[in-house]
Write an enzyme that holds these catalytic residues in place. Structure first.
Site, mmCIF file in Angstrom:
data_model
loop_
_atom_site.group_PDB
_atom_site.id
_atom_site.type_symbol
_atom_site.label_atom_id
_atom_site.label_comp_id
_atom_site.label_asym_id
_atom_site.label_seq_id
_atom_site.Cartn_x
_atom_site.Cartn_y
_atom_site.Cartn_z
ATOM 1 N N THR A 95 0.858 -1.182 0.000
ATOM 2 C CA THR A 95 0.000 0.000 0.000
ATOM 3 C C THR A 95 0.894 1.232 0.000
ATOM 4 O OG1 THR A 95 -1.744 -1.153 1.220
ATOM 5 C CG2 THR A 95 -1.816 1.250 1.228
ATOM 6 N N LYS A 170 -7.738 0.727 -2.728
ATOM 7 C CA LYS A 170 -7.245 0.169 -1.467
ATOM 8 C C LYS A 170 -7.282 1.212 -0.355
ATOM 9 C CE LYS A 170 -5.300 -2.253 1.709
ATOM 10 N NZ LYS A 170 -3.902 -2.677 1.726
#
Length: 303
Positions: A95, A170
């Site tokens: 991420t 995300k």
């Protein structure tokens, strides 16, 4: 050959699944020698350096702490794109910020390497089972190439758009989880103080429109028993992701006030004795009145 760099809490199980399911060879690298123990019995090869992965692998997957590490591994002087032999494809499962993903993709393209962002969601247990949710940012041709490999580690794989769009989805996913966790924690404390046992509250709400993934997982498994182990997802990680969301919000002209409030709650959690512990420990901060509202940072005290 598949390469895999980063054998941490999520990367280790993902690499193991790839090593078990891929018919070809898998070569893995991590700076921590102990991390390779999870790959025993799979036939995965251990690389001595990132450069060795670059020399041997055609497609390399990354599972790293954040954008700076991804940039270093991809573009640094000893990185995947530094030597004469480079992988054809790099897929980042980490991420990062959206801007970072897109910048890395541009710089790799200049060196003849294509890049996709494919951050993963769900738990370590889901990673072990190969049942992650994966949000990919890639053009159609690249996605068609990497999707079968992503299926080794994910039961749900979604192409979200061009490079960077995986990170967009995300980050939004994580922000919703963190916000929902704060809201649920606050209501669990309220219900208990008003005479409803937390277990009864969760059972009843789970049968109505207030049900959620957070209630069934973070609520039942962590906040109800008040168990917040170390080596899970701590408030510091939540703060990193929320910072990424606020950066994206600023870049797109959105005033993300709910994200800002969640950020203050997790900052209070990290500084209030729960650093390094599972992030639903935010309920402890709310229960003792130490949240940002109580400190005067957000309206009248109600935390």
């Amino acid at each position: 050959m598949i390469g895999f760099i980063g054998l941490g809490v999520m990367g280790g199980p993902m690499c193991r699944n790839m090593a078990v399911k891929h018919p070809g060879e898998v070569i893995a690298f991590d700076m921590n020698a102990d991390a390779y123990a999870l790959l025993e019995g799979t036939g995965a090869r251990r690389a001595a350096t990132v450069a060795e992965v670059a020399q041997r692998a055609d497609v390399v997957f990354l599972s790293l702490p954040g954008g700076p590490q991804v940039e270093q591994v991809c573009l640094g002087p000893d990185g995947l794109a530094a030597g004469p032999r480079r992988p054809a494809v790099i897929v980042d499962l980490s991420t990062t910020t959206v801007a970072s993903a897109r910048a890395v993709a541009r710089q790799l393209a200049e060196r003849g390497v294509v890049f996709a962002d494919a951050p993963v969601a769900r738990t370590r247990e889901a990673a072990q089972r190969g049942e992650l949710s994966i949000m990919a940012g890639a053009d159609q041709a690249l996605y068609a190439r990497i999707e079968p490999l992503l299926r080794y580690i994910g039961s749900d794989v979604t192409r979200c758009g061009e490079v960077g769009c995986g990170q967009v989805v995300k980050l939004i996913n994580n922000a919703l989880v963190f916000e929902n966790t704060v809201a649920l924690a606050e209501m669990m404390v309220l219900g208990e103080r008003a005479g409803v046992q937390p277990a009864v509250l969760l059972d009843a709400v789970s049968k109505g429109s207030g049900d959620s993934f957070v209630l069934r997982n973070h609520g039942r498994k962590a906040m109800l028993p008040r168990e917040f182990p170390e080596k899970s997802f701590p408030p510091e990680y939540a703060l990193k992701d929320l910072g990424y969301v606020l950066e994206l919000a600023s870049q797109t002209g959105l005033a993300a006030h709910v994200v800002e409030l969640a950020q203050r709650y997790y900052a209070a959690t990290a500084s209030g004795g729960w650093a390094g512990r599972y992030f639903p420990s935010v309920i402890e901060i709310i229960d003792r009145g130490d949240g940002p509202a109580a400190s005067g940072q957000q309206g009248p005290a109600h935390g």
